[in-house]
Design an enzyme around this catalytic site. Sequence first.
Site: not given
Ligand SMILES: *Cc1c(COP(=O)(O)O)cnc(C)c1O
Length: 378
Positions: A46, A98, A170, A195
């Site tokens: 972990r 998001y 982000d 992504k």
């Molecule tokens: C998809 C996304 C998230 C969340 O990420 P997950 O891996 O789906 O938990 C956060 N910020 C943005 C801009 C995203 O596109």
Amino acid sequence: MRFNTKAIHAGQQNEQTTGAVMPPIFQTSTYAQKAPNVHQGYDYARVGNPTRTALEKLIAGLEGADECACFASGVAAMDALMKMFRPGDHIIATNDLYGGSYRLFTTVFEPYGIDISFVDMTDLDLVKEAITESTKMLWIETPTNPLLRVVDIKKLSDIAKNNHILTVVDNTFASPYLQRPLELGADAVLHSATKYLAGHSDVIHGAIASSNKEIMENLRFQVKTTGAVPGPMDCYLTLRGIKTLHVRVERSVQNAKQIAEFLSSHPKVEEAIYPGLSSHPQHELAALQMDDFGAMVSFSLKDDSMEAGIQFMSNTKVFTLAESLGGVESLMSHPASMTHGSIPKEVREKSGLHDSLIRLSVGIEDIQDLIEDLDQAF
Ligand SMILES: *Cc1c(COP(=O)(O)O)cnc(C)c1O
């Protein structure tokens, strides 16, 4: 090392016992100790796993950070970061963001007593006005989702620094290939590695990279204490995906530019939104802040209804209707009914999110096939 070399080599070394060039998938929960607390850097999985460490070093290298902590998802990474804050603390977040981030802020952390203001960060004065004595963090998403507005990371980081506030970006939509927020003054960078980083729509994964000791200590503590960690197989897949990040994103951006041009002159399109178009309100800032304009394109229809948007999307054959983005395949989504369904309609419309708005994540297929697919769908 330059970026394209770092994407393959940053923080990587051949495996010690066999010389394996790729990091093995250390599928283990625990590690043998010679005596209590005498071990080789790993005691329980972990807390740490060598496959995860290899990935963390790679992402840290790409973002120019001292360290990175990986999580089971992007929202798990956000959740861990937010636990730095205490009731009464105030956070200012981008208003066009998001949907899952909005949900985490409003349904989990607001009830715990953290105040959150959602502000149009393209207007720096609005951000300055929102700052209070309790403000602890600016949460920036840029380009924003799904309206692809561009927020000035450098100027906002300067404002934050003057007020002893942390800036976290982000960076999911741009990827470090196109935008490196730490170089612009941000304190930490978050990724939904699901992504562009992983890039093949086959894994859920999150990461935060930073050189700020306090942030990283908190994250390591959260990794150990709340344990939303990724498994070694997922770390391996993301690591493998990153090795082609520069090649994938470069091709996606080439395709996205041509699609944005095509859409902006189409008679059924009300507005094509892409930071690379000279009509985009923050086109110049995007050119300055990003190395290129990204591979996300949004557009609204002349017939601005939910039905028109949904009809268009059921006509495509190459673009797949699906949540998510940043994979090699082209995807499309309908924010009003999908990703942003959890944001109330009044709030959506206030931020300019139309019912017919369609968001494209442009992949690396043949550009002619992509344009023909959109053309026949109209
Ligand atoms: C998809 C996304 C998230 C969340 O990420 P997950 O891996 O789906 O938990 C956060 N910020 C943005 C801009 C995203 O596109």
